[in-house]
Design an enzyme around this catalytic site. Structure first.
Site, short mmCIF file in Angstrom:
data_model
loop_
_atom_site.label_atom_id
_atom_site.label_comp_id
_atom_site.label_asym_id
_atom_site.label_seq_id
_atom_site.Cartn_x
_atom_site.Cartn_y
_atom_site.Cartn_z
N LYS A 106 4.34 6.37 3.35
CA LYS A 106 3.95 4.96 3.26
C LYS A 106 4.74 4.08 4.23
O LYS A 106 4.30 3.00 4.60
CB LYS A 106 4.17 4.42 1.85
C1 LIG Z 1 0.66 8.07 -1.54
C2 LIG Z 1 1.00 9.49 -1.40
C3 LIG Z 1 0.02 10.48 -1.25
C4 LIG Z 1 -1.45 10.15 -1.30
O1 LIG Z 1 -1.89 9.36 -0.21
P1 LIG Z 1 -3.26 8.53 -0.33
O2 LIG Z 1 -3.35 7.75 0.90
O3 LIG Z 1 -3.11 7.69 -1.55
O4 LIG Z 1 -4.34 9.55 -0.48
C5 LIG Z 1 0.43 11.79 -1.06
N1 LIG Z 1 1.73 12.11 -1.05
C6 LIG Z 1 2.70 11.21 -1.22
C7 LIG Z 1 4.11 11.64 -1.22
C8 LIG Z 1 2.38 9.87 -1.39
O5 LIG Z 1 3.35 8.97 -1.54
#
Ligand SMILES: *Cc1c(COP(=O)(O)O)cnc(C)c1O
Length: 490
Positions: A106
């Site tokens: 993120k």
């Molecule tokens: C948010 C997240 C995901 C999923 O990503 P999306 O964009 O919501 O599909 C997978 N792994 C981790 C560690 C995350 O923080």
């Protein structure tokens, strides 16, 4: 570039779309992307920051000064200049997206979103605060707090599932400082948080007055195009690396395996493909909450099922918001059809996509899932055979990559997106590799560090001594009132 809602004929500029987060009709903003959007081959000539700046300039074309903005956003935040290293592991490649300040992928988008928002606010002459509402399954929350704390003109709310995130994730959020931050746990799961936040968008007048002071709502979730657009970059960065390493020639296709929850990360890969990047298959990897695997195999999206709490909590999601954008594309931009499906999902709990939509989707997407035992076994096996330690989410994707390889005739390189540092889910990872049950996340981190000989990322180890500042726990139905009360200074 015109952004259109997936649910009506509402349109917005990119700056407006970023500021609103979600369209006033509850739809998501989408733009028409094609090989005309930008020259993908030329794009690959730049370094990682240049690639990011060029993508953002094209997709968010009415936010100005993107090059400077991008360099400022990432300066000193990531471990490496390339932002997201590509590491060969066994027969696959691992794209490490977690080398930023909060150790999850993120960070790539949330390092830049506050800067996009600030630029858009200035350009649009926004008066009053921009209030960012965020639902998190664990990682978005901290990354958003890290990006938005003490950013002038903004205020941020984060809602996470009570007892639904790892100890380290909770510590990251609960210890967050900043005069403009509110962090609150919610009884329920991520879907309850997300629904509560979406309801708040509908119920709080999005450009309202509170005690005479203007404010507007926005979102730090991947429903916001300003969060999604920065996520295209690493597909290009990975591809560039494979060309540079001589593994592929420019134009050869590459398959990507993406650990998926809200469908934002993988959709960004599809956007990269629409722009022209030779993306072969996008493999959607799910944990025991395998609703997307079932959807991709049958065309039926049915959330009337048990919700599992897993060791990959950031993917414990049953309602994947960004799938709505793919449905819109697969129906040729038929917002009436998309509205109907979304209404069926919220009222009946399921919908069925028609044959034409599924043909479009199946051309690019495959779905695989993996249970808890397989996840742990994958972590241990890859550690023992390859000496590479991965987190639980990455392991779900690695396992899906193995299943995909068995079924696929393609000889294209396979890139597995690694979305979190193993230290962030230390207890689960430690148990997977050594069988040791260490419930204390910080003790588990230290033990993992001894095992690997690599230090614990400082942003995680230093959490242990920080005071907990946020302790509120509410019901999901109370989210709107909670926000209003806090905005009023309560
Ligand atoms: C948010 C997240 C995901 C999923 O990503 P999306 O964009 O919501 O599909 C997978 N792994 C981790 C560690 C995350 O923080």
């Amino acid at each position: 570039m015109i952004y259109r809602s997936t649910r009506s004929n509402i349109t917005a500029t990119s700056a407006e779309a970023v500021l609103q987060g979600i369209a006033p009709d509850g739809g998501l903003y989408v733009a028409e992307l094609s090989t005309e959007t930008l020259d993908w081959k030329k794009l690959l000539r730049g370094d990682s920051l240049q690639i990011q700046a060029d993508i953002l300039s094209a997709l968010l074309d009415d936010i100005h000064g993107m090059e400077e903005l991008t360099r400022r956003a990432y300066a000193g935040k990531f471990e490496t200049e390339e932002l997201t290293p590509l590491v060969p592991v066994g027969e696959n490649y691992v794209l490490e997206l977690f080398r930023g300040p909060t150790c999850a992928f993120k960070d790539v988008a949330l390092s830049v979103l506050p800067h996009l928002m600030t630029a858009a606010r200035a350009q649009e002459g926004v008066r009053g605060e921009t209030v960012i509402l965020t639902a998190t399954s664990g990682d978005t929350g901290k990354a958003a707090l890290e990006g938005f704390h003490d950013v002038e003109g903004t205020r941020i709310f984060v809602f996470y599932p009570h007892n639904g995130v790892s100890a380290v994730q909770k510590a990251q959020m609960a210890t967050q400082t900043g005069g403009n931050v509110t962090v609150c746990a919610v009884h329920g799961n991520f879907d309850d948080c997300q629904t509560g936040v979406k309801n708040a968008f509908a119920r709080i007048n999005s450009r309202g007055l509170l005690d005479g002071n203007p404010f507007s709502l926005s979102s730090a979730n991947s429903i916001n195009i300003g969060r999604l657009a920065p996520q295209l970059s690493y597909y290009f960065i990975a591809y560039k690396k494979l060309v540079e390493a001589g593994r592929i020639a420019l134009g050869d296709s590459v398959d990507f395996v993406v650990p998926t929850g809200n469908f934002g990360d993988i959709l960004a890969g599809f956007y990269a493909k629409l722009i022209g990047l030779p993306v072969g298959r996008l493999v959607c990897a799910s944990n025991a909450n395998s609703i997307l695997t079932d959807f991709l195999n049958t065309g039926v999206y049915d959330r009337r099922r048990e919700f599992y709490k897993t060791d990959s909590p950031s993917m414990d999601i049953l309602v994947s918001s960004n799938l709505e954008r793919l449905l819109y594309l697969s129906s040729g931009g038929d917002w009436e059809k998309v509205s109907t499906l979304m209404k069926e999902l919220s009222e009946k709990g399921f919908y069925t996509a028609d044959g034409d939509m599924m043909a479009y989707i199946n051309e690019s997407f495959r779905g695989y899932c993996c249970n808890e035992r397989e996840t742990a076994e994958t972590i241990r096996r890859v550690w023992e055979h390859e000496g590479y330690l991965m987190d639980t989410h990455t392991a779900v994707a690695w396992n899906a990559a193995e299943k995909y390889r068995k079924d696929s005739e393609s000889s294209a390189p396979v890139v597995v997106l690694s979305t979190a540092s193993p230290y962030k889910f230390a207890s689960s990872v430690l148990c997977a590799v050594s069988g040791e049950e260490e419930k204390d996340g910080f003790a588990a981190m230290e033990k993992l560090s001894e095992l690997t000989g690599a230090p614990v990322p400082k942003s995680l180890s230093e959490l242990a001594g920080k005071p907990e500042l946020h302790r509120d726990v509410i019901q999901s139905g109370e989210i709107t009132d909670y926000i209003l009360q806090k905005l009023k200074g309560g």
